[in-house]
Design an enzyme around this catalytic site. Structure first.
Site, PDB file in Angstrom:
ATOM      1  CB  CYS A 115      -0.924  -0.018   1.217  1.00  0.00           C
ATOM      2  SG  CYS A 115      -1.972   1.441   1.317  1.00  0.00           S
TER       3      CYS A 115
ATOM      4  CB  CYS B  65      -0.447   2.383   3.913  1.00  0.00           C
ATOM      5  SG  CYS B  65      -1.979   1.710   3.304  1.00  0.00           S
ATOM      6  CG  ASP B  66       3.203   1.062   4.395  1.00  0.00           C
ATOM      7  OD1 ASP B  66       2.563   1.537   5.348  1.00  0.00           O
ATOM      8  OD2 ASP B  66       3.155  -0.137   4.078  1.00  0.00           O
TER       9      ASP B  66
END
Lengths: 102, 320
Positions: free
Chosen positions: B146, B149-150
């Site tokens: 992701c 996300c990261d």
């Protein structure tokens, strides 16, 4: 909550313990470990004959290394101090019961 | 040794509830919250801890109203406590089958069965893995599924994205804004991604496209990703990209196997349902990542959950 044991306790609580012991090698920073935690607590609560302990791999790297843990969570089943089964990753209760019964 | 595999539901007649929510990610927890607040007796089934993919997200920065220090796990625990406070009962058992041909529907787990007048499928999706050695254990240590996300953890670093579809290219475009250099590794010589992405991709000067290339091995240093070894499938040439992270975007796998063909799925396995979560079965709804949709985020999942529970309550009202 299942008890977190130290390297020092491992000998008496796992290796010298009679019967079945399930050890969860986990890390505090590991998401899947946290996902697995309540499942293990349920298994422990419902199966008095099995002792369930947790080993924090950052606190007890020696124990983790001894069992070749390179991924968390890793579950290892001991019977009379001998490794009989192990698996990697967060899994539902039926898989863990199967691991214990195998 | 006799292990207790019976649970508490096997010995008696299955209990019947108004609403069974399958999956306790953000969509399922919100559906259960809205269901319980509508006066429906509600069971929430979950195979692991509540939270789903959200709970494994270290920092959640794009959920409105929460600051950058919120962990997905903490947010998930709050959602679960909130649903529980309104009477939702959580069953920590994996639903292995749902019989939609009987009324009320019959929901089976390895430990018992339950009946429900309405069902919301909120089982989510799992990012497909590439199958590289050590891929699993490096997740969260340089392997990510992701980018949004990261990606921020790799600000100013060099990273690689593996894949060739819309998700992969969207990841590259996102990462190119925050990372120094982004490699896109694709096994073919053209992208599956839609045309608009190609144009945007061409405008980025810190992106290098690695065509006809497959990732073969993750280079590991100090327990973290330090690179990825590629092989060109046409020339058989090898190459190592020195990157701090490898973002794998080779598709998602919706968790719909337990439905065994009872609900209509699209060709990728997602449940076909409208914005209110309505499927072709009048009492069965889908919410969250498992549903056909464009954007799979916590914020769209909770919206789905609210919609589906409202539709389920409407269905039960209409039946009265």
């Amino acid at each position: 909550m299942s008890e977190v044991i130290s390297s020092a306790d491992f000998q008496s609580k796992v290796l010298e313990a009679p019967g079945k012991v399930l050890v969860d090698f986990f890390a505090t920073w590991c998401g899947p470990c946290r996902m697995l935690a309540p499942v293990l607590d349920e298994v422990a609560a419902e199966n008095a004959a099995v002792k369930v302990y947790k080993v924090d791999i950052d606190q007890s790297p020696d124990v983790a290394a001894r069992y070749g843990v390179t991924s968390v969570p890793t579950l290892v089943v001991f019977v009379d101090g001998q490794v009989v089964n192990q698996t990697v990753g967060a899994q539902p209760k039926q898989n863990i019961l199967a691991l214990l019964n195998a | 040794m006799d292990l207790n595999t019976s649970g508490d539901a096997l010995a008696r007649e299955p209990e019947t509830v108004d609403l069974a929510v399958i999956g306790a990610g953000p969509a399922g927890m919100t559906a259960a919250l809205y269901g319980a607040r509508s006066g429906l007796t509600t069971l929430l089934f979950e195979r692991l801890s509540p939270g789903g993919q959200c709970a494994t997200t270290e920092h959640l920065e794009n959920y409105p109203g929460y600051s950058d220090s919120t962990s997905g796990f903490d947010l998930a625990m709050k959602m679960h406590a909130q649903a529980s406070a309104f009477g939702v009962r959580t069953v920590t058992e994996e639903v292995t089958s749902v019989d939609l041909s009987v009324t009320p529907n019959l929901i089976a787990t390895p430990f018992g069965s339950y009946r429900a007048r309405t069902v919301i499928v909120a089982t989510g999706a799992t990012p497909a893995q590439l199958g590289l050695p050590h891929e699993d254990e490096l997740r969260g240590r340089g392997v990510s599924y992701c980018a949004t996300c990261d990606g921020n953890f790799f600000r100013g670093r060099d990273v690689a994205v593996i894949g060739g579809g819309d998700t992969a290219v969207a990841d590259v475009i996102y990462l190119a804004r925050i990372c120094r250099k982004v490699y896109l590794v694709h096994r073919r010589d053209k992208l599956r991604a839609t045309a608009i992405y190609h144009e945007r991709l061409r405008q980025l000067d810190n992106v290098e496209l690695c065509w006809d290339s497959v990732a073969e091995e993750l280079v590991v240093e100090d327990g973290r990703v330090a690179g990825v070894r590629l092989r060109n499938v046409k020339t058989d040439e090898g190459r190592v990209l020195d990157v701090a992270a490898v973002f794998i975007a080779v598709g998602m796998r919706p968790n719909t196997a337990f439905l065994a063909g009872d609900l209509e799925l699209d060709q990728s396995g997602y449940v076909i349902a409208d914005e209110m979560g309505r499927t072709a079965m009048p009492n069965v709804f889908a919410a969250g990542d498992v549903r056909v949709k464009e954007l799979r985020q916590v914020v769209t999942a909770v919206a789905d959950g609210a919609n589906a529970a409202t539709a389920a309550a409407d269905y039960l009202d209409w039946r009265k």
